[in-house]
Design an enzyme around this catalytic site. Structure first.
Site, PDB file in Angstrom:
ATOM      1  N   ASP A 169      33.337  31.637  23.605  1.00  0.00           N
ATOM      2  CA  ASP A 169      32.316  32.597  24.028  1.00  0.00           C
ATOM      3  C   ASP A 169      31.196  31.880  24.771  1.00  0.00           C
ATOM      4  O   ASP A 169      30.712  32.347  25.809  1.00  0.00           O
ATOM      5  CB  ASP A 169      31.722  33.309  22.809  1.00  0.00           C
ATOM      6  N   MET A 170      30.771  30.761  24.217  1.00  0.00           N
ATOM      7  CA  MET A 170      29.638  30.038  24.800  1.00  0.00           C
ATOM      8  C   MET A 170      29.999  29.413  26.144  1.00  0.00           C
ATOM      9  O   MET A 170      29.219  29.471  27.100  1.00  0.00           O
ATOM     10  CB  MET A 170      29.142  28.983  23.815  1.00  0.00           C
TER      11      MET A 170
END
Length: 367
Positions: A169-170
């Protein structure tokens, strides 16, 4: 800071979960006006992690600082019109709906661009639209598995494990920010907006490049190596000291290796044919690890870390989160506090970028 780099930039944020909110938090840190538009039910992460109070969790706060929060039901014409008003003078529109949802809600690319042709329209997806995977739901753990990242993470001879943060996600969030800033430069030249798509799987595979190239040249499938670094450099891993605590040792080249051997009182190891060069040490890594581990058990962790750092040898303690938040450096440079109505003083992590030695900081935290 007196003036933040993205001041005057307006972002309409329809993302939920982690990748999109992480990206827009970065934009908010840098001064953009971020308007987070949630459904009437709210972002799903409001119940993730420790729930501080009804509808407010630690996970949500960590991913959603420096944003203004509103709730709209985009299935209702009135609320959709309110969104369109926000879009008229916005610079960036970002969404992470599954394929087809944006069209059903009337917030697809064509609709938003008709309202504002200068807008940067960003779609964060699990997979490329139009691909065979386009309909698959995607969370971080799914992408960690499919990207191969999980297959190189874990203990030697053990099961694969996920990274301890939602890393894909990051990574996707970072690429979304890079794409947005690049598109703004293009708009400066052309005067028109741009469409950006950032798939999570593609983003995760991008950072797997060193493993992919290794496999393509050697036909050897990379495996988990604990704290070691592939078959690249050694010793470059965690060791346990006599007090049971762990530390990292990173001997990145032969010069450091020779100095290290002197410092630990074993100068003869520097010219030992098993360990003289980095390829030698990688080849005999197991034997070297056992030898060094025996030496390190004679003293506590802090002794070894101080000894190595004072002699220019890369090393550091392995912290858990309780160690981390007590660290003097972390408290001086990394953590900050913000006063949140209804929650009191909340500690958060600063944006790490310094502009003329100043951090953008956390200006506000809405929920």
């Amino acid at each position: 800071m007196a003036s933040l780099p993205l001041e005057g930039l307006k972002v309409v944020d329809l993302t939920h979960s982690a990748a999109g909110p992480f990206a827009t938090s970065i934009l908010g840190d840098l001064g953009a006006e971020v308007i987070k538009v949630e459904s009437p039910e709210g972002d799903m992460t409001r119940t993730w992690g420790y729930v501080i109070r009804d509808g407010v969790s630690t996970y949500y706060l960590a991913m959603n600082r420096n944003k203004r929060v509103i709730r709209l039901d985009l299935k209702r014409d009135e609320d959709r019109r309110r969104l369109y008003e926000l879009v008229k003078d916005a610079d960036v529109f970002i969404e992470n709906y599954r394929v087809g949802v944006a069209e059903r809600l009337g917030v697809d690319y064509e609709t938003i661009m008709r309202i504002n042709p200068r807008i940067i329209y960003v779609s964060i997806k699990g997979f490329m639209p139009g691909s065979k995977y386009e309909d698959y739901p995607a969370f971080d753990i799914v992408i960690q598995g499919m990207s191969g990242l999980m297959s190189v993470t874990g203990c030697e001879n053990g099961e694969f494990v996920k990274v301890g943060v939602p890393i894909t996600d990051m990574i996707t969030g970072f690429f979304a920010v890079i794409g947005i800033l690049s598109a703004l430069r293009i708009r400066d030249r052309t005067g028109r907006g741009l469409r950006i798509t950032v798939p999570m799987l593609d983003s995760a595979i991008y950072v797997m490049g060193i493993h992919i190239l290794y496999y393509l040249f050697t036909n050897v499938v990379p495996k988990p190596m604990g704290t070691k670094y592939m078959s690249v450099v050694a010793p470059y891993q965690a060791f346990r000291a006599g007090d049971g605590k762990m530390f990292i040792l990173a001997i990145g080249n032969d010069r450091i290796w020779r100095r290290f051997c002197e410092v630990i009182g074993r100068p003869e190891l520097a010219d030992d044919p098993r360990f003289r060069t980095n390829p030698d040490r990688v080849r005999n890594q197991g034997e070297l690890e056992r030898m060094l581990q025996e030496i390190f058990m004679t003293r506590d962790r802090d002794y070894w870390v101080r000894l190595f750092l004072s002699n220019g040898i890369p090393a550091g303690p392995v912290y858990d989160v309780s160690d981390l938040v007590r660290d003097e450096y972390v408290n001086e440079y990394v953590l900050t506090e913000v006063n949140v109505p209804g929650l009191g003083r909340v500690k958060l992590v600063r944006n790490p970028i310094r502009f003329d030695n100043e951090s953008p900081g956390v200006r506000y935290l809405e929920y």
